[in-house]
Structures are given as structure tokens and as C-alpha cells.
Scaffold this motif. Structure first.
Motif, PDB file in Angstrom:
ATOM      1  N   LEU A   1     100.023  -7.381  41.734  1.00 13.14           N
ATOM      2  CA  LEU A   1      99.863  -6.426  42.832  1.00 13.14           C
ATOM      3  C   LEU A   1     101.188  -5.770  43.196  1.00 13.14           C
ATOM      4  O   LEU A   1     102.262  -6.292  42.875  1.00 13.14           O
TER       5      LEU A   1
ATOM      6  N   ALA B   1      98.102  -2.045  46.352  1.00 17.51           N
ATOM      7  CA  ALA B   1      97.108  -3.021  46.753  1.00 17.51           C
ATOM      8  C   ALA B   1      97.426  -3.648  48.099  1.00 17.51           C
ATOM      9  O   ALA B   1      96.534  -4.132  48.777  1.00 17.51           O
TER      10      ALA B   1
ATOM     11  N   THR C   1      92.640  -4.611  47.913  1.00 20.33           N
ATOM     12  CA  THR C   1      91.734  -5.105  46.875  1.00 20.33           C
ATOM     13  C   THR C   1      90.598  -5.946  47.449  1.00 20.33           C
ATOM     14  O   THR C   1      89.544  -6.064  46.840  1.00 20.33           O
TER      15      THR C   1
END
Length: 168
Positions: free
Chosen positions: A24, A99, A130
Motif C-alpha cells: 500500500l 490506499a 481499500t
């Protein structure tokens, strides 16, 4: 998530490791810290693998122009509010495709406070796009301007790390 004894560099390192482990990236949306969270992140060698950009949106107009925060939300709740930091964090993620987004807005002082939002009042939000998870926290900090800003940076890093760990 109380006051941490771990410094911003160590928190940034841990946050970077947690982001890398999950594949991420993170973006910052800062008002009262003026880029301090991004600075703490980029103090870590290799942070370009998990951090590409941050937004310093000190004015209300910048919050709207750069992050899509609706002026009506700012008018209704004020720039230092839960609704605004949520919109900032989500807007930063949307702008950058990241994210994870972290946003802060507060009254660092020495002026600018009010009875409802005295100096040291800071809202922060950490958003995990996410999973559409958001964590917010209202801080009531003490100390001078530098101290309020430093405490905010530490709390933001700490809360993002905690959000990632809680999502495992």
C-alpha cells in the motif's frame, strides 16, 4: 491510542514497513502541521516506495480546490472538524489513488482559538480506502505552537499505523 513515547522517525519507519508489507501507499492532507507529516515520512530512506505526495491545504479554499472538500461542509462544521478531516483524507486518496490517507486540521496557536475550539484543538483522520475504514480522533493538546504541531504529527503517524495493524 494514547500519547506515544516513540518518536516520529521510529513511527514513520514502522508505518513504512506496514505499508510495504501490504503493498500500500499513503498520502497526506495537512493543514495545521504544514507538511510536517510528509516531512516525517520522507525522513525515512526508501519512503518513495510507499509515499508519493502530500497536500498542504492551509486555507479553506485549498481544502476545496485540491481535495474536493465541499465549502458547505466547512461552513457548517468549520475547518477544524471531523467532517472536514474525513473529506480531506478521502479527497487526498481520490486525487492520488493511494490506499491510505491521513488528514489533520487544527488550531496550533498561539491565536485563532475560540471557546468551542481552543488552541490545541486538532482533528485527525486516517482512511484505509481499500477497506473503506476511517478512524478519527479529536485531540486537545497543550503547549506552544511547535509542541501542538509535533504532537499532532506523532498522533497521526501512530493512528495510521494502528489502523493498518487493526486491519490485519
Amino acid at each position: 491510542m494514547g500519547q506515544s513515547l516513540v518518536g516520529p522517525q521510529q513511527l514513520s519507519q514502522q508505518l513504512g514497513e506496514a505499508l510495504l508489507a501490504r503493498g500500500l501507499t499513503i498520502t497526506t492532507a495537512e493543514s495545521c502541521t504544514g507538511g510536517g507529516i510528509a516531512c516525517a515520512i520522507t525522513d525515512i530512506a526508501g519512503s518513495s516506495a510507499w509515499f508519493e505526495r502530500g497536500f498542504v491545504t492551509y486555507s479553506n479554499a485549498a481544502k476545496s480546490d485540491m481535495l474536493g472538500v465541499l465549502p458547505s461542509i466547512i461552513e457548517r462544521d468549520g475547518a477544524v472538524s471531523e467532517a472536514v478531516v474525513i473529506a480531506m483524507a478521502k479527497g487526498a486518496c481520490a486525487q492520488n489513488g493511494d490506499a491510505v490517507g491521513v488528514a489533520v486540521s487544527g488550531v496550533a496557536g498561539p491565536g485563532g482559538g475560540s471557546p468551542e475550539k481552543p488552541v490545541g484543538t486538532v482533528w485527525l483522520a486516517c482512511y484505509l480506502a481499500t477497506e473503506d475504514k476511517i478512524h478519527t480522533r479529536l485531540l486537545q493538546l497543550s503547549g506552544d505552537r511547535l509542541s501542538v504541531r509535533e504532537q499532532t504529527i506523532g498522533a497521526a503517524l501512530e493512528d495510521c499505523l494502528a489502523l493498518l495493524v487493526a486491519s490485519d
